[in-house]
Scaffold this active site. Structure first.
Site, PDB file in Angstrom:
ATOM      1  CG  ASN A  13      -1.823   1.268   1.377  1.00  0.00           C
ATOM      2  OD1 ASN A  13      -1.883   2.020   0.281  1.00  0.00           O
ATOM      3  ND2 ASN A  13      -2.223   1.660   2.584  1.00  0.00           N
ATOM      4  CD1 TRP A  14       3.845   1.081  -2.770  1.00  0.00           C
ATOM      5  CD2 TRP A  14       3.678   2.058  -4.751  1.00  0.00           C
ATOM      6  NE1 TRP A  14       4.634   0.424  -3.579  1.00  0.00           N
ATOM      7  CE2 TRP A  14       4.421   1.021  -4.916  1.00  0.00           C
ATOM      8  CE3 TRP A  14       3.392   3.123  -6.096  1.00  0.00           C
ATOM      9  CZ2 TRP A  14       5.202   0.646  -5.949  1.00  0.00           C
ATOM     10  CZ3 TRP A  14       3.854   2.596  -6.946  1.00  0.00           C
ATOM     11  CH2 TRP A  14       5.037   1.710  -7.062  1.00  0.00           C
ATOM     12  CE  LYS A  15      -0.277   3.443   4.799  1.00  0.00           C
ATOM     13  NZ  LYS A  15      -0.236   3.547   6.252  1.00  0.00           N
ATOM     14  CG  HIS A 103      -5.858   2.011   5.223  1.00  0.00           C
ATOM     15  ND1 HIS A 103      -5.579   2.791   6.020  1.00  0.00           N
ATOM     16  CD2 HIS A 103      -4.995   1.012   5.164  1.00  0.00           C
ATOM     17  CE1 HIS A 103      -4.530   2.654   6.460  1.00  0.00           C
ATOM     18  NE2 HIS A 103      -4.115   1.538   5.850  1.00  0.00           N
ATOM     19  CD  GLU A 105      -3.032   5.573   6.583  1.00  0.00           C
ATOM     20  OE1 GLU A 105      -2.144   5.404   7.117  1.00  0.00           O
ATOM     21  OE2 GLU A 105      -3.217   5.772   5.248  1.00  0.00           O
ATOM     22  CD  GLU A 175      -3.510  -2.313   7.800  1.00  0.00           C
ATOM     23  OE1 GLU A 175      -2.235  -1.971   7.419  1.00  0.00           O
ATOM     24  OE2 GLU A 175      -4.498  -1.326   7.293  1.00  0.00           O
ATOM     25  N   GLY A 181       2.123   2.490  11.021  1.00  0.00           N
ATOM     26  CA  GLY A 181       2.981   3.488  11.131  1.00  0.00           C
ATOM     27  C   GLY A 181       3.647   3.956  12.178  1.00  0.00           C
ATOM     28  N   GLY A 243       2.746  -1.025   4.433  1.00  0.00           N
ATOM     29  CA  GLY A 243       2.766   0.653   4.029  1.00  0.00           C
ATOM     30  C   GLY A 243       3.873   1.010   3.791  1.00  0.00           C
ATOM     31  N   GLY A 244       4.508   1.691   4.859  1.00  0.00           N
ATOM     32  CA  GLY A 244       5.704   2.549   4.578  1.00  0.00           C
ATOM     33  C   GLY A 244       6.965   1.687   3.945  1.00  0.00           C
TER      34      GLY A 244
END
Length: 257
Positions: A13-15, A103, A105, A175, A181, A243-244
């Site tokens: 997931n590159w966001k 998600h 976020e 998650e 994060g 993610g990151g």
């Protein structure tokens, strides 16, 4: 009894990254050159604007049989006056096969509700895309011993009225919000316990055969090369949502290896 074979899942997931298309293509091409695993289903979820150019890259590279594209969100209506939204058909048109839904976020910053998640799941399955449904508790909910209630409630709301055909697949991504994060992932045993409870919740909604053959449950939240093995070694965890760390090619290579 029918049986669907699933490989282990790695979702990147590159966001809202990278900043430019050139950087996105460079990262994608590095993955194409360095990742050769045949035992992992790799799904890349870039920002909407990069989906089409990356889809074109897939058509001309040796990476095509392996990598698949996923969107980070979708809208539940087919078309209309919904400024800024993207429909399932639009995603299919550019070669997208997966969609992240719910998600944390989006739930937190954009006030996405369980009801909205449910509509998106239904729209996605109707067009034969694969939903990646994200669920998880906040730190406060965890501290108040409400983790199990939150998990069961989010599962029931997301799948309310959802029919699953025997050739369809649904991915549930657990998650815990407090681990996303932060660099502090959940203990792998605790993750396994939560994912077992998620599986039980799904079995209450569908037949055991359907759950075993059509659902995969994965973990996400500060996953990197130092801890990924502890998660995928668990018997109930079918893969990871990253993610990151998925933006660092060396990390991606180590994780998949």
């Amino acid at each position: 009894m029918y049986f669907v074979y699933f490989m282990s899942i790695f979702i990147a997931n590159w966001k809202m990254n990278p900043v430019t298309l050139q950087e996105a293509k460079q990262l994608f091409n590095l993955m194409e050159k360095k990742i050769k695993s045949k035992n992992t289903e790799i799904i890349i979820c870039p920002p909407f604007i990069y989906l089409e150019p990356l889809s074109k890259l897939l058509q001309v590279t040796s990476y095509k049989p392996q990598a698949k594209l996923g969107a980070q969100d979708v809208f539940w209506e087919e078309k209309g006056a919904f400024t800024g939204e993207i429909s399932v058909t639009m995603l299919k048109e550019i070669g997208c096969q997966y969609v992240i839904i719910g998600h944390s976020e989006r739930r937190q910053y954009l006030k996405e509700t369980d009801e909205m998640v449910n509509k998106k799941v239904k729209a996605t399955l109707k067009k034969n895309l694969i939903p990646i449904i994200c669920i998880g508790e906040s730190l406060k909910q965890k501290q108040n011993n409400k983790r199990d209630f939150i998990i069961f409630n989010q599962i029931n709301k997301a799948l309310e009225g959802v029919s699953v055909k025997k050739n369809q697949k649904i991915i549930i991504a657990y998650e815990p919000i407090w681990a996303i994060g932060t660099g502090h992932s959940i203990n792998s045993q605790e993750a396994e316990d939560s994912i077992k409870k998620i599986k039980y919740a799904i079995i209450n909604l569908y037949s055991l055969n359907l759950v075993q053959n059509n659902f995969q449950i994965i973990y996400g939240g500060s996953v990197d090369s130092t801890n990924i093995k502890s998660f995928i070694d668990q018997s109930t965890i079918d893969g990871v949502l990253v993610g990151g760390a998925s933006l660092k090619i060396d990390e991606v290579v180590k994780m998949i290896e």
